[in-house]
Design a protein around this motif. Sequence first.
Motif, PDB file in Angstrom:
ATOM      1  N   CYS A  27       7.611  29.651   6.699  1.00 17.92           N
ATOM      2  CA  CYS A  27       7.311  28.220   6.636  1.00 17.92           C
ATOM      3  C   CYS A  27       5.799  28.039   6.788  1.00 17.92           C
ATOM      4  O   CYS A  27       5.191  28.561   7.730  1.00 17.92           O
ATOM      5  N   CYS A  83       5.162  25.990  10.356  1.00 19.83           N
ATOM      6  CA  CYS A  83       5.479  26.494  11.705  1.00 19.83           C
ATOM      7  C   CYS A  83       5.737  27.994  11.729  1.00 19.83           C
ATOM      8  O   CYS A  83       6.075  28.556  12.771  1.00 19.83           O
ATOM      9  N   ASN A 120       8.150  29.689  10.746  1.00 25.06           N
ATOM     10  CA  ASN A 120       9.550  30.084  10.831  1.00 25.06           C
ATOM     11  C   ASN A 120       9.905  30.976   9.632  1.00 25.06           C
ATOM     12  O   ASN A 120       9.589  30.646   8.489  1.00 25.06           O
ATOM     13  N   CYS A 155      10.580  25.207   6.273  1.00 26.62           N
ATOM     14  CA  CYS A 155      11.872  25.443   6.935  1.00 26.62           C
ATOM     15  C   CYS A 155      12.646  24.126   7.037  1.00 26.62           C
ATOM     16  O   CYS A 155      12.093  23.049   6.799  1.00 26.62           O
ATOM     17  N   CYS A 193      11.013  21.498   9.476  1.00 25.89           N
ATOM     18  CA  CYS A 193       9.793  20.830   8.992  1.00 25.89           C
ATOM     19  C   CYS A 193      10.080  19.946   7.772  1.00 25.89           C
ATOM     20  O   CYS A 193       9.299  19.045   7.469  1.00 25.89           O
TER      21      CYS A 193
HETATM   22 ZN   LIG Z   1       8.693  24.952   9.680  1.00 28.11          ZN
END
Ligand SMILES: [Zn+2]
Length: 265
Positions: free
Chosen positions: A168, A171, A173, A188, A191
């Motif tokens: 992501c 973040c 992820n 992700c 988000c």
């Molecule tokens: Zn994210």
Amino acid sequence: MIKNTQAFILSYNEYKTSSIIASFLTNNSVIQAICYKAKKSSKAFGSDLESISKLDIDIYEKKQPQLSILKESSIIKNYTSLEKSIYSSLLVFYIREVLLYCARDFDERYFILMEKSLNALEELEKQESQKDNDSNDKIKKMYINILMRAFEMKTLHIAGISPHLDKCILCENNNASFYSIIEGGLICSKCKAIIKDAFEITEDDKNFMRIIKHTSLIDIVNSKDIINLYNNSIGTVKDIMNKSLFNHINRNIKSKKVLEEILFA
Ligand SMILES: [Zn+2]
């Protein structure tokens, strides 16, 4: 001062009755030049400029907005097989038009990308000419379509806006199965709530984009893996590349329409 350089032609237009104004991609810039009497003279620039070739040019360079003047040109390498192929020559027109708008930021990688694109197309033409069956044309169209996407991906990379395809983008992820054109990468599910343009993409879509991002153009032509992803993912990848490129150059590419009409007919 007269400068000697290697160049690819990006565009040419007739000027008055017998001259041409052309844009050349050199290894560090795009130069607009006037080519006097390009059409009349028998030993003219004309045919060089109309061919798909890598050129050696002598150019009298002037400061913009004055036009530079082409003094001499000769062909270093002529891509004859591309000129004979409708798909390849249309893709070359598209590549030229994109680079005309993108290659102005003085980066030699655009020149290298142009050369690698022509070499990959030449390899494709060579392979396809050795085969002789009805599926030939269909497979060639697929590779042309893939090369078009790969060229777009590499253009975005040089421009510094290559899609982020690992995690992501917000973040980090690892579990990211959405894509945002505006953010330029994977998003992700958490988000996604704050990114309006994010849409779901598949593992195949991600893998397709990873291949065209990390594989050289010539290796793409020789890759069978990407053909397996083609039917499931070409539509999404085409859409992502087109919108990302449009966001970058802020205009539609005229030659794209013709190419796509022929390619998807
Ligand atoms: Zn994210």
